[in-house]
Design a protein around this motif. Structure first.
Motif, PDB file in Angstrom:
ATOM      1  N   GLU A  24     131.124  36.546  19.191  1.00  0.00           N
ATOM      2  CA  GLU A  24     129.837  36.089  19.486  1.00  0.00           C
ATOM      3  C   GLU A  24     129.326  35.166  18.440  1.00  0.00           C
ATOM      4  OE1 GLU A  24     127.591  39.471  19.715  1.00  0.00           O
ATOM      5  OE2 GLU A  24     128.444  40.020  21.267  1.00  0.00           O
ATOM      6  N   SER A  25     129.625  34.926  17.163  1.00  0.00           N
ATOM      7  CA  SER A  25     128.920  34.176  16.255  1.00  0.00           C
ATOM      8  C   SER A  25     129.903  32.793  15.792  1.00  0.00           C
ATOM      9  CB  SER A  25     128.677  34.924  14.753  1.00  0.00           C
ATOM     10  OG  SER A  25     129.741  35.532  14.366  1.00  0.00           O
ATOM     11  N   SER A  68     124.208  26.016   5.303  1.00  0.00           N
ATOM     12  CA  SER A  68     123.367  25.727   6.720  1.00  0.00           C
ATOM     13  C   SER A  68     122.792  26.690   7.457  1.00  0.00           C
ATOM     14  CB  SER A  68     124.560  25.127   7.681  1.00  0.00           C
ATOM     15  OG  SER A  68     125.424  26.263   8.204  1.00  0.00           O
ATOM     16  N   GLU A  69     121.817  26.226   8.325  1.00  0.00           N
ATOM     17  CA  GLU A  69     120.831  27.288   9.225  1.00  0.00           C
ATOM     18  C   GLU A  69     121.865  28.260  10.305  1.00  0.00           C
ATOM     19  OE1 GLU A  69     117.650  27.026  12.577  1.00  0.00           O
ATOM     20  OE2 GLU A  69     117.546  25.454  11.257  1.00  0.00           O
ATOM     21  N   GLN A  70     122.915  27.528  10.666  1.00  0.00           N
ATOM     22  CA  GLN A  70     124.029  28.072  11.389  1.00  0.00           C
ATOM     23  C   GLN A  70     124.581  29.285  10.779  1.00  0.00           C
ATOM     24  OE1 GLN A  70     123.835  24.911  10.980  1.00  0.00           O
ATOM     25  NE2 GLN A  70     123.234  23.960  13.144  1.00  0.00           N
ATOM     26  N   PHE A  71     125.027  28.971   9.381  1.00  0.00           N
ATOM     27  CA  PHE A  71     125.785  30.216   8.691  1.00  0.00           C
ATOM     28  C   PHE A  71     124.696  31.091   8.430  1.00  0.00           C
ATOM     29  CE2 PHE A  71     126.596  32.321   4.613  1.00  0.00           C
ATOM     30  CZ  PHE A  71     127.908  32.374   4.502  1.00  0.00           C
ATOM     31  N   ALA A  74     124.389  33.032  11.773  1.00  0.00           N
ATOM     32  CA  ALA A  74     125.800  34.056  11.808  1.00  0.00           C
ATOM     33  C   ALA A  74     125.983  35.358  10.979  1.00  0.00           C
ATOM     34  CB  ALA A  74     127.174  33.003  11.930  1.00  0.00           C
ATOM     35  N   HIS A  75     125.227  35.111   9.871  1.00  0.00           N
ATOM     36  CA  HIS A  75     125.469  36.229   9.015  1.00  0.00           C
ATOM     37  C   HIS A  75     123.770  36.900   8.712  1.00  0.00           C
ATOM     38  CE1 HIS A  75     128.804  33.736   8.005  1.00  0.00           C
ATOM     39  NE2 HIS A  75     128.975  34.717   7.486  1.00  0.00           N
ATOM     40  N   GLY A  76     123.363  37.178   9.759  1.00  0.00           N
ATOM     41  CA  GLY A  76     121.974  37.561   9.953  1.00  0.00           C
ATOM     42  C   GLY A  76     121.684  39.037   9.204  1.00  0.00           C
TER      43      GLY A  76
END
Length: 100
Positions: A24-25, A68-71, A74-76
């Motif tokens: 998913e991520s 990055s914000e995406q990282f 993805a690692h919430g």
């Protein structure tokens, strides 16, 4: 080429959930500058070490991804704490030889 391999030791019964979470991520990473490839390695029957391996044009590209914000998304951190046996281990490499 720069390679980052993140090793996870996963508790019994959580392997399929971990694969699903990465499925998913993992799409956001493909949008990152310098990204080359992502492999998610699963152990043979009975194993519990999984590896998320990314390939980058440079170490700087990998570092930019980790900032990055995406990282961050993805690692919430919403994975159950009992999923892992200890912390993941990050190993980094430079490619010396490639055969395709």
């Amino acid at each position: 080429m720069f390679v980052a391999a993140n090793r996870f030791t996963v508790a019994d019964g959580y392997g399929d959930e971990l694969v699903e979470r990465f499925t998913e991520s993992s799409e956001d990473i493909a949008e990152q500058p310098g990204f080359v490839r992502f492999d998610f390695l699963t152990p043979p029957e009975g194993g519990n070490t999984y590896i998320a391996q990314t390939y980058w044009e440079s170490e700087d590209d990998f570092e930019a991804w980790t900032e990055s914000e995406q990282f961050a998304n993805a690692h919430g951190g919403d994975a159950p704490t009992e999923m892992f046996e200890g912390h993941p281990t990050l190993e980094t490499y430079e490619t010396a030889i490639t055969h395709e």
